[in-house]
Design an enzyme around this catalytic site. Structure first.
Site, PDB file in Angstrom:
ATOM      1  N   ILE A   1       0.830  -1.206   0.000  1.00 20.35           N
ATOM      2  CA  ILE A   1       0.000   0.000   0.000  1.00 20.35           C
ATOM      3  C   ILE A   1       0.862   1.252   0.000  1.00 20.35           C
ATOM      4  CG2 ILE A   1      -1.693   1.316   1.336  1.00 20.35           C
ATOM      5  CD1 ILE A   1      -2.779  -1.415   2.332  1.00 20.35           C
TER       6      ILE A   1
ATOM      7  N   TYR B   1      -0.130  -8.858  16.009  1.00 21.60           N
ATOM      8  CA  TYR B   1      -0.143  -7.897  14.905  1.00 21.60           C
ATOM      9  C   TYR B   1      -1.326  -6.942  15.049  1.00 21.60           C
ATOM     10  CZ  TYR B   1      -1.052  -5.883  10.348  1.00 21.60           C
ATOM     11  OH  TYR B   1      -1.320  -4.991   9.342  1.00 21.60           O
TER      12      TYR B   1
ATOM     13  N   LYS C   1      -1.353  -2.773  15.637  1.00 23.67           N
ATOM     14  CA  LYS C   1      -2.052  -1.793  14.804  1.00 23.67           C
ATOM     15  C   LYS C   1      -3.053  -0.984  15.630  1.00 23.67           C
ATOM     16  CE  LYS C   1      -1.377  -1.363  11.061  1.00 23.67           C
ATOM     17  NZ  LYS C   1      -0.323  -0.562  10.368  1.00 23.67           N
TER      18      LYS C   1
END
Length: 333
Positions: free
Chosen positions: A32, A181, A185
């Site tokens: 991204i 993970y 975030k």
């Protein structure tokens, strides 16, 4: 009849010009982040790709340059897992202003064992959250030297169903890669919102904006060889998923809008329009657990202790005209 001009709808394919502006995209060499850099480069801005790997950064720069004639591009060696290196890294930028930084880089592990950085921090929490926390600290003077600068932080839909364990932020007792993970975030997202509160309390004109890209698949992402190559078979095989998720080129749209749209406000979250998974970017109401200011403040304090840094923004004048330094601290915390 009203004579007030109407703001045109945001068009992801007709971005406003940003000539003379400087943008830094962490992890801009792949995924991204690459498409964020490519789309921003098309506006006439200078775009710096933060990346650990010079060869991958060079390939990304060559790819963008081949698609954006006259693109102004640079590479900043950046290792977010090594906070001791970040001061030197930022000094190497060589810029007198920074209009926006996109905190995009990240690492995702999908299997044990738990890994640590040289500083002894769990790798995903260290890279995804602590590294960007420290980087913000070191970039503060440049951002404050730039009127209307922005700090754009990329979260994840994976964080929607997670909660932080404030007694085990680095998953030392119960390590599950996917959960670790998602929590890293979530920490990033809480940081972005706490940063906005502290910026506003300090009277700063710098904005902190949160984005999440929705669902993004390589198989729906256009080829950018040698960075990413998609075969026709992959594209056709996953085409039905395009009704639910999207490619990484479209997943870049929320961050690009957060950087460029003059109507964007700090403390907001931009996400894909369709269920937060695909489509053009819009402002989405904050998830309930993102509004937990107590958890965000505790995380901020823990992050400061772990990194030895606390983002401090120096203004030319304080509100009211007195010169001095304004720290991002909120009375009572």
């Amino acid at each position: 009849m009203s004579s007030v001009p109407q703001t045109p709808p945001w068009d992801v394919h007709r971005l406003p010009r940003a000539d003379g502006k400087n943008f830094l995209v962490t992890g801009g060499n792949a995924g991204i982040g690459y498409f964020v850099a490519e789309q921003l480069a098309a506006t006439g801005a200078t775009v710096v790709l933060g990346s650990r790997d010079p060869a991958k950064a060079g390939a990304a720069i060559a790819s963008i340059a081949s698609r954006v004639p006259g693109a102004e591009l640079g590479h900043l060696p950046l290792d977010l897992a090594d906070p001791a290196s970040l001061r030197t890294t930022v000094d190497a930028l060589g810029l007198d202003r920074l209009d926006a930084v996109v905190h995009n880089a990240g690492v995702a592990l999908d299997r044990p064992p738990r890994r640590e950085t040289a500083a002894g921090h769990e790798l995903m929490f260290a890279t995804n959250h602590l590294g960007h926390f420290s980087l913000t600290h070191h970039l503060a003077p440049l951002l404050m030297a730039t009127p209307g600068s922005r700090i754009v932080t990329t979260g994840s839909f994976a964080a929607k169903s997670e909660r932080l364990d404030l007694d085990d932020l680095q998953s030392t007792r119960d390590y599950r890669p996917k959960r670790a993970y998602a929590r890293s975030k979530l920490a990033q997202m809480l940081f972005a919102l706490e940063l906005d509160r502290r910026l506003r309390a300090a009277g700063s004109a710098t904005l902190s904006v949160l984005v999440h890209p929705g669902g993004a698949l390589d198989s729906l992402t256009p080829s950018r060889p040698p960075i990413h190559v998609r075969t026709a078979r992959e594209r056709l095989g996953h085409l039905p998923l395009g009704l639910v998720v999207q490619g990484k080129d479209a997943a870049a749209w929320p961050a690009v809008r957060a950087v460029l749209d003059p109507g964007v406000r700090g403390g907001r979250m931009l996400s894909p329009r369709a269920f937060g998974l695909r489509g053009t970017p819009r402002t989405e109401p904050l998830w309930n657990h993102l509004t937990d200011t107590t958890t965000a403040a505790i995380l901020w304090a823990a992050s400061s202790d772990l990194t030895g840094h606390e983002p401090t923004f120096t203004a030319a004048t304080r509100p009211g005209g007195a010169e001095g330094t304004t720290a991002l601290t909120v009375p009572g915390l």
